[in-house]
Structures are given as C-alpha cells and as structure tokens.
Design a protein around this motif. Structure first.
Motif, PDB file in Angstrom:
ATOM      1  N   VAL A  83       0.832  -1.202   0.000  1.00 27.84           N
ATOM      2  CA  VAL A  83       0.000   0.000   0.000  1.00 27.84           C
ATOM      3  C   VAL A  83       0.867   1.252   0.000  1.00 27.84           C
ATOM      4  O   VAL A  83       0.584   2.214  -0.722  1.00 27.84           O
ATOM      5  N   LEU A  84       1.957   1.246   0.795  1.00 24.89           N
ATOM      6  CA  LEU A  84       2.826   2.413   0.870  1.00 24.89           C
ATOM      7  C   LEU A  84       3.480   2.705  -0.479  1.00 24.89           C
ATOM      8  O   LEU A  84       3.542   3.852  -0.918  1.00 24.89           O
ATOM      9  N   ASP A  85       3.949   1.657  -1.167  1.00 23.98           N
ATOM     10  CA  ASP A  85       4.569   1.848  -2.482  1.00 23.98           C
ATOM     11  C   ASP A  85       3.540   2.318  -3.509  1.00 23.98           C
ATOM     12  O   ASP A  85       3.869   3.076  -4.431  1.00 23.98           O
ATOM     13  N   TYR A  86       2.299   1.866  -3.357  1.00 21.62           N
ATOM     14  CA  TYR A  86       1.247   2.295  -4.273  1.00 21.62           C
ATOM     15  C   TYR A  86       0.908   3.773  -4.062  1.00 21.62           C
ATOM     16  O   TYR A  86       0.677   4.516  -5.028  1.00 21.62           O
ATOM     17  N   LEU A  87       0.914   4.213  -2.815  1.00 21.26           N
ATOM     18  CA  LEU A  87       0.538   5.593  -2.503  1.00 21.26           C
ATOM     19  C   LEU A  87       1.596   6.602  -2.925  1.00 21.26           C
ATOM     20  O   LEU A  87       1.271   7.733  -3.297  1.00 21.26           O
ATOM     21  N   LEU A 100      -1.064  14.935   6.449  1.00 19.46           N
ATOM     22  CA  LEU A 100      -2.198  14.764   5.540  1.00 19.46           C
ATOM     23  C   LEU A 100      -2.581  13.292   5.429  1.00 19.46           C
ATOM     24  O   LEU A 100      -3.773  12.935   5.423  1.00 19.46           O
ATOM     25  N   LEU A 101      -1.572  12.436   5.400  1.00 18.00           N
ATOM     26  CA  LEU A 101      -1.796  10.997   5.283  1.00 18.00           C
ATOM     27  C   LEU A 101      -2.613  10.474   6.455  1.00 18.00           C
ATOM     28  O   LEU A 101      -3.619   9.781   6.271  1.00 18.00           O
ATOM     29  N   TYR A 102      -2.215  10.829   7.660  1.00 23.49           N
ATOM     30  CA  TYR A 102      -2.917  10.314   8.843  1.00 23.49           C
ATOM     31  C   TYR A 102      -4.291  10.954   9.032  1.00 23.49           C
ATOM     32  O   TYR A 102      -5.206  10.333   9.572  1.00 23.49           O
ATOM     33  N   LYS A 103      -4.436  12.173   8.550  1.00 19.51           N
ATOM     34  CA  LYS A 103      -5.751  12.825   8.597  1.00 19.51           C
ATOM     35  C   LYS A 103      -6.770  12.028   7.778  1.00 19.51           C
ATOM     36  O   LYS A 103      -7.858  11.691   8.253  1.00 19.51           O
ATOM     37  N   TYR A 104      -6.388  11.722   6.544  1.00 25.52           N
ATOM     38  CA  TYR A 104      -7.306  10.997   5.667  1.00 25.52           C
ATOM     39  C   TYR A 104      -7.429   9.530   6.061  1.00 25.52           C
ATOM     40  O   TYR A 104      -8.472   8.907   5.853  1.00 25.52           O
ATOM     41  N   LEU A 105      -6.376   8.979   6.641  1.00 24.05           N
ATOM     42  CA  LEU A 105      -6.405   7.587   7.084  1.00 24.05           C
ATOM     43  C   LEU A 105      -7.520   7.392   8.108  1.00 24.05           C
ATOM     44  O   LEU A 105      -8.285   6.431   8.047  1.00 24.05           O
ATOM     45  N   GLY A 106      -7.615   8.337   9.034  1.00 25.79           N
ATOM     46  CA  GLY A 106      -8.664   8.262  10.054  1.00 25.79           C
ATOM     47  C   GLY A 106     -10.043   8.446   9.464  1.00 25.79           C
ATOM     48  O   GLY A 106     -10.994   7.745   9.834  1.00 25.79           O
ATOM     49  N   GLU A 111      -6.386   1.552   9.360  1.00 29.19           N
ATOM     50  CA  GLU A 111      -5.300   1.500  10.336  1.00 29.19           C
ATOM     51  C   GLU A 111      -3.965   1.671   9.613  1.00 29.19           C
ATOM     52  O   GLU A 111      -3.819   1.296   8.444  1.00 29.19           O
ATOM     53  N   ASP A 112      -2.950   2.232  10.338  1.00 30.39           N
ATOM     54  CA  ASP A 112      -1.662   2.419   9.675  1.00 30.39           C
ATOM     55  C   ASP A 112      -0.956   1.095   9.369  1.00 30.39           C
ATOM     56  O   ASP A 112      -0.025   1.054   8.567  1.00 30.39           O
ATOM     57  N   SER A 113      -1.436   0.005   9.962  1.00 28.98           N
ATOM     58  CA  SER A 113      -0.865  -1.315   9.657  1.00 28.98           C
ATOM     59  C   SER A 113      -1.122  -1.717   8.210  1.00 28.98           C
ATOM     60  O   SER A 113      -0.476  -2.622   7.674  1.00 28.98           O
ATOM     61  N   ILE A 114      -2.059  -1.013   7.564  1.00 30.72           N
ATOM     62  CA  ILE A 114      -2.398  -1.349   6.173  1.00 30.72           C
ATOM     63  C   ILE A 114      -1.246  -1.017   5.223  1.00 30.72           C
ATOM     64  O   ILE A 114      -1.150  -1.585   4.130  1.00 30.72           O
ATOM     65  N   PHE A 115      -0.327  -0.112   5.631  1.00 28.59           N
ATOM     66  CA  PHE A 115       0.768   0.300   4.752  1.00 28.59           C
ATOM     67  C   PHE A 115       1.614  -0.879   4.278  1.00 28.59           C
ATOM     68  O   PHE A 115       2.114  -0.892   3.155  1.00 28.59           O
ATOM     69  N   LYS A 116       1.791  -1.873   5.152  1.00 31.09           N
ATOM     70  CA  LYS A 116       2.663  -2.999   4.826  1.00 31.09           C
ATOM     71  C   LYS A 116       1.956  -4.066   3.995  1.00 31.09           C
ATOM     72  O   LYS A 116       2.609  -4.956   3.436  1.00 31.09           O
ATOM     73  N   GLN A 117       0.629  -3.990   3.930  1.00 35.05           N
ATOM     74  CA  GLN A 117      -0.123  -5.018   3.213  1.00 35.05           C
ATOM     75  C   GLN A 117       0.044  -4.883   1.703  1.00 35.05           C
ATOM     76  O   GLN A 117       0.217  -3.784   1.165  1.00 35.05           O
ATOM     77  N   ILE A 118      -0.037  -6.024   1.026  1.00 36.94           N
ATOM     78  CA  ILE A 118      -0.017  -6.047  -0.435  1.00 36.94           C
ATOM     79  C   ILE A 118      -1.422  -5.731  -0.940  1.00 36.94           C
ATOM     80  O   ILE A 118      -2.415  -6.229  -0.393  1.00 36.94           O
ATOM     81  N   ILE A 119      -1.522  -4.907  -1.960  1.00 39.03           N
ATOM     82  CA  ILE A 119      -2.829  -4.462  -2.479  1.00 39.03           C
ATOM     83  C   ILE A 119      -3.761  -5.651  -2.729  1.00 39.03           C
ATOM     84  O   ILE A 119      -4.947  -5.617  -2.406  1.00 39.03           O
TER      85      ILE A 119
END
Length: 499
Positions: A83-87, A100-106, A111-119
C-alpha cells in the motif's frame, strides 16, 4: 475548468458517443449514468487520453489543472505492490505529507498497519479506500471517479458524499448508487444506446439527479400517451378510408358499361382516396419511447414455511486469507426472511456469505442460487452466455433467450462470449440464472453494485416481492431499505441484529 468540444468515441464500427460538448466549472459535479456497456468508463478514459481500445476525436482542455483519476479497479501490475509503495512514487518523500496521510487515514477508517499489506490481499472496499487516499494525497484540482462507491461500507459512503459536495474543483464521476447521486450531482450526462443498440444518444442537463429522473419519467409517460393516441387515430382513419375504398371498388366492378360518366366519377373518387391514403401514411407519428432501461423479469412462485430452519450459523473464528476477521458469529436463518448483512470493509462479509453458500449448496430440500461479488469465481468455468444459464435442451434454450430479451440482451450478447460482457450485464445474467433455476434461496453479494441506477428500481421491486429466502450483503441504502426485512451488522466481535 474543463472544456470538452465535439468529442466522438467509436469502438470497432459502433459509436458510443457523438458530438459531445460541455464545460465544467468549479463546483460542478457531473454524474454520468446509463445502462451497462454504454461507454461510461470509456468516456472517462477517453477524456483523459488513456483509452487504448477506442477511436477518439474532438478536443479536451484541462487548462493546466492537475487531474486525479480513480479507476474502477486497480490495474494488475499494481496489485503486487505494498500500500505504501502504491501511494507514493519512489522519488517522493512521504514524510512531507505525513500529517495529511494520517488525517485521511482516520477519515477512511483505515489502520496504519495497512501500509505494509499487499494491495491484492485487501478487501474490495479497502482497495477503493486506498485509491481515494492516493487521490487526496496528490491534491488534485479536477477529479475523475469511476465507480467510487463500489464495495464501500455505509459510513465511508456518507463520508464520500461529503467529499464530493465540498470539493472545490469540478468532479466528473460514474456511479450506480442512487442515494449518492441524489445527494451530490448537480449535472447529469445520460448515455444511451437505442434502436436495439444500433444508435447512441446522450442527454446533458444542469439539474440534480432526482429532478432529472422525475422529468424523464414525465416525458416518457407523455410521449407514450401521445404515441398511443396518434396510433389509435391513425388506425381509425385508415379503417374508415379502407371501407370507403372497398365500397368504391365494388361500385367500379358492378357499374354498367352503359354509364361511362359514372365510371369516370368513381375512378376520380378512387384516385382522390388513394391520395388521402398516401398523405395519411406519410404523416409522421410520434414514436413510442425507446426506453433502454425497461427490463422485465420475475420469479415463479415459491413457498418456504416461515418456521423452516434454513441454517443455524455458529462460527467461532471467521478467517480470510488466514487472518481472523471476526469471532463468535451466531445467528439463525429461518423461513422466507429477506436478510441483509452490513459492516465495515474487511470484516469478512463476503467470506461469511461464501461459507453460508458452501453449507447450503448441497441441501436436497432447497434450490440455492448464488451471486458472488466477483462474478469470475463462477463464470470462469463457462464460455458463452447460454452455456451458463441453459442446458442443451431446445425448450430451455428458447426460454433462456426470452428472458435474455426481457433483460435487453442483444442477439450478439446472447450468443457471444461471457468475457465480452460488462459487469452490469453479468449481474443481470446471474439474476436470469436464479429465475431459470427456480431458486427458493438466493445468496446475493452486492447484487446491485454494477447495475445502472435506472434498472435498479425494477430489480429491487422484484426481489422485494420474492417469496423465498434472501441472504444478502449490501451497502446499497435503497436496497437495504426496500428489500431487506432483517438487518445484521457484522463486526470483528460477531453479529449484531439491528431490527
């Protein structure tokens, strides 16, 4: 500002759009509506210059504004990214956009754990949320959104409505969600394929969705009444004229040769009558409305006793991709209920529905039909439309063709390959299969998500009148209101009955 001038779009030898022109200013929210396969997504891609399968002419001017595009689905090559590489692009420093990232994430309930997940491991709704998040981080001035509501939970749908309403720049979007269309659109572009899909037509109006539909229905009804009245009048005049002509013809056949003057008068009268007939035939009549969304289907009567136990659900741990998404799911499915399950994205609604189908599909006392969220789960085993919905028996094929015609399938679509159909057309195909197989239990995963807002009211009415059992997952607020009788909320801690 966005300016579109004289745009034509052709696929193969068929025009999807002809002579389309419009201007979008700040605050304009243009919703593109129309039946499946009419070119809504193609139009978005064509305006952006990324449509590889269509011939596009005309001009599009973005006036140097930064344009963001939410695709209907994330492309194959991006599904293996985190997810992080996609963003963020490799050269970008995401730390500068961390706030800005955490504002929209909420706001998107991620959850910020989603960054490490594969799309590819994300749920359908999570993928859409990540796509929206990417758009917001890019700080675009014009937005192109292709089915932004697909798979989103209700809370996020309501947030998306606010985003569209409050966005300062122009937005052009495709959606099947009638509630969102009603609350956000202030311009409508309606794409149609009429005369058995041989001609394209578009209607562009600056008004809200509800008013457009109300006006459209009024015009269709008025044109229908005028057409019927003119046809009745035409038949009456033609019948009267034919009677007179037959009478004159009889007189011509029986008149005596000794009365040449009378014969001449009759010949002159017949000539005058034929001139009247020609004028009557040449006078144009108001055409009966060619309404593309006029689909027709219904289920044959089925009966399930109210107290019959369909299934007692008891799942200690519900897993999706080896991850526990919910626990202690307990509820009973009894009788001819219409049950709808809602819940946040990623909580396992589709996984639960698949589990229910596996438990019921071999039951001898039930005829169970299943409409998955991903149509290819089932369609991948079939080549053609008729392969999927009918056996090789002549009677069944004829019946299938009749139902397909009632759903506005063309002859080419009836005999063609499944892979050539749009998702909305595939959705209608599943509904036809459920009818033909005379199912008394319907398991439906987002049944209205790909069907046009013009056809959806008919589908909701038919499902609401269905006398069997419906077990569904949906975020379509009109479907939930009009079709469901029992509503459940699936959470990470189990099932909660809402009514």
């Amino acid at each position: 500002m966005l300016e579109v001038k004289n745009v034509d779009i052709m696929i193969s030898t068929r025009y999807m759009i002809q002579s389309l022109s419009f201007t979008l200013n700040p605050g304009d929210k243009l919703a593109i509506i129309g039946e499946e396969g009419n070119g809504k997504s193609t139009l978005l891609k064509s305006l952006l210059g990324v449509c590889e399968y269509a011939v596009v002419t005309g001009s599009v001017n973005f006036h140097k504004n930064k344009v963001g595009y939410l695709e209907q689905s994330i492309s194959e090559e991006k599904l293996t990214k985190s997810v992080l590489d996609y963003l963020f692009q490799e050269e970008e420093n995401y730390y500068t956009k961390m706030n800005l990232l955490y504002k929209y994430l909420g706001m998107l309930q991620l959850e910020d754990s989603i960054f490490k997940q594969i799309i590819n491991t994300l749920s359908g709704g999570e993928k859409v949320k990540v796509g929206i998040l990417k758009l917001l981080l890019e700080e675009n001035e014009i937005l192109f959104l292709d089915e932004p509501t697909n798979d989103l939970d209700i809370e996020t749908l309501e947030w998306l409505e606010q985003l569209i309403q409050n966005f300062n720049g122009p937005i052009i979007y495709v959606s099947h969600d009638e509630t969102l269309l009603s609350r956000t659109a202030n311009m409508i572009l309606h794409l149609e394929q009429i005369k058995k899909k041989r001609e394209c037509k578009h209607t562009l109006v600056k008004m809200d969705y509800d008013r457009y539909i109300k006006n459209r229905l009024h015009l269709i009804d008025r044109q229908t009444q005028i057409s019927k009245a003119e046809k009745r009048q035409y038949n009456k005049k033609q019948g009267k004229l034919m009677q007179i002509m037959q009478s004159v013809e009889y007189q011509q056949n029986t008149i005596s040769r000794k009365d040449p003057f009378g014969a001449k008068l009759l010949k002159k009268k017949m000539h005058s009558l034929k001139a009247q007939e020609k004028r009557l035939e040449e006078k144009p009549l108001t055409e009966y409305p060619d309404v593309e969304e006029s689909i027709h289907f219904c289920f044959e009567p089925v009966t399930i006793p109210k107290q019959k136990v369909i299934l007692k659900v008891d799942i200690p741990k519900l897993k999706a991709n080896q991850t526990i998404v919910s626990r202690n799911i307990k509820f009973d499915i009894i009788g001819n209920t219409h049950l709808c399950i809602t819940g946040k994205n990623g909580v396992g609604k589709t996984t639960l529905l698949k589990w229910i189908y596996e438990q019921l599909k071999t039951r001898k006392d039930l005829k169970v039909g299943y409409m998955p969220q991903n149509y290819e789960d089932i369609l991948k085993d079939y080549e053609t439309v008729l392969d999927f919905i009918a056996s090789k028996e002549k009677k069944e094929i004829e019946k299938a063709r009749m139902f397909l015609g009632n759903m506005n399938f063309t002859k080419a679509e009836m005999t063609g390959s499944l892979k050539d159909l749009s998702n909305g057309t595939k959705a209608k195909l599943f509904l036809i299969q459920l009818v033909l197989h005379q199912c008394d239990v319907l398991i439906l995963d987002e049944p209205t998500r790909n069907v046009s807002p013009l056809s959806n009211p008919v589908i909701r009415k038919v499902l609401a009148d269905f006398k069997g059992t419906i077990i569904s997952v949906s975020h379509d607020r009109k479907f939930i209101e009009e079709v469901s009788r029992e509503r459940y909320l699936l959470t990470k801690d189990g099932m909660v009955k809402l009514n």
